[in-house]
Design an enzyme around this catalytic site. Sequence first.
Site, short mmCIF file in Angstrom:
data_model
loop_
_atom_site.label_atom_id
_atom_site.label_comp_id
_atom_site.label_asym_id
_atom_site.label_seq_id
_atom_site.Cartn_x
_atom_site.Cartn_y
_atom_site.Cartn_z
N ASP B 11 74.84 46.51 63.31
CA ASP B 11 73.48 46.87 62.92
C ASP B 11 73.14 48.24 63.49
O ASP B 11 73.27 48.46 64.69
CB ASP B 11 72.48 45.85 63.46
N ASP B 130 71.65 37.01 49.81
CA ASP B 130 71.19 36.13 50.89
C ASP B 130 70.74 34.82 50.26
O ASP B 130 69.76 34.79 49.52
CB ASP B 130 70.01 36.78 51.64
#
Lengths: 206, 251
Positions: B11, B130
């Site tokens: 990230d 997702d």
Amino acid sequence: MKQITIVDYGSGNVLSAQKSFVKVTKENNTEARVIISKKLIDIKNSTHIVLPGQGAFSTCMSGLKKTPGLIDELQEFALVKKKPFLGICVGMQMLANDSEENGFHKGLGWIDGHIKALPAKNLKLPHMGWNLVNPKNKNKLINSSENYYFVHSYYFACKNKENILAESQYGINFTSIVVKENIYGVQFHPEKSSSSGLSLIKNFVS
Amino acid sequence: MLNIRIIPCLDVKNGRVVKGINFIDLVDAGDPVEQAKHYSENGADEICFLDISASLEERNTMINVVEKTANEVFIPLTVGGGISSINNIQSLLKAGADKVSINSAALHDPNIIKKSSEYFGNQCIVVAVDAKKNLNDWYVYSHGGTKNTGLYALDWIEKVEKLGAGEILLTSMDRDGTKSGFDIELLKKVSEFVQIPVIASGGVGKLEHFYEGVKDGKANALLAASVFHFNEISIKEVKDYLLSKKIKIRK
């Protein structure tokens, strides 16, 4: 001082190719200039030429033809002066006589063979990921079977056995490295194949 | 059969790693280049950067990060997070990324998949999905898994494959962060449904989970973040374990 030229004709990731050659020459203290260019003078002054290629065969061929005299200059370099030349991915495929990708398109015709679609069968396409490259005999580029990173849906069907330097398997056995004297072509991406790829590049430059 | 790929995901926010390796003496642990290099040297088959920057200005720093990474790291690099246009994709690829992962932009305008895969080749275009189970079916969620789009996951995945996606990055929002293993039922359904490769994500907590993802879930690649970053499992351990289970991997 070596001059390695990555041929710039509007295709794909030339930057990664350049960076991998810079890395290798630096690490080995080889005095070299690694440039990205399509200028005829730069091709002429090169000691090594790398022809990258990404995307469709016909798009890559038109890209090469766009710069007047570029193909002639490359031919002079590889076929007449017989200096070290490396084609990568579609840059390798363009060495063939022709390709059946989206129709029928002529290639450079430096190494006899046709570019054909990989048979899909039950396998996912493009053939994308790490796969073994198995050398057929002793050669300058690779010593033993190692994994390299592939991304392609078409392959080089060589006409002459002596031009097959290495093979890989994906549904079928296909040629993953072609050779003809000073001319090499690799179907995979050495610039994305970690240490195995960098050592291939080192062997090509040395 | 191709080697199964192991992909660590980092990230990145405003050009800095916010969730990354925090166990070794990196000179600068916040530097994405150093972290990517570490993973590459330790056997990662690909690297994934997920940009979680909040603003456009912050996100523009990603181009610079990608360029620097390409100087040092010679394995495929995927960049995702906040990608919204063809121009965006082009600048990332030009900087040295090999693939981009699109999520919200594809939900907003599915045509970006078609346009970008025609233009750059479908091998560059990863569509991130997702998914979350709701009653008996999986739905596509947006906004980091908070909003149900109402789309059935399989319907959406069929559509993105038709539009030219080269890979599916499938994250189970039910399992993400739980360390209880991949959602095998979902993974298997999707892997057997599409022709393109499926990258499994969300829920990995121990070695067995990686094996289940391949053996039962039929995934082509396995993505993980925290188990690698916190040194709970190393990439080498994963590879040795999979190899002992006769799964093809790159040594």
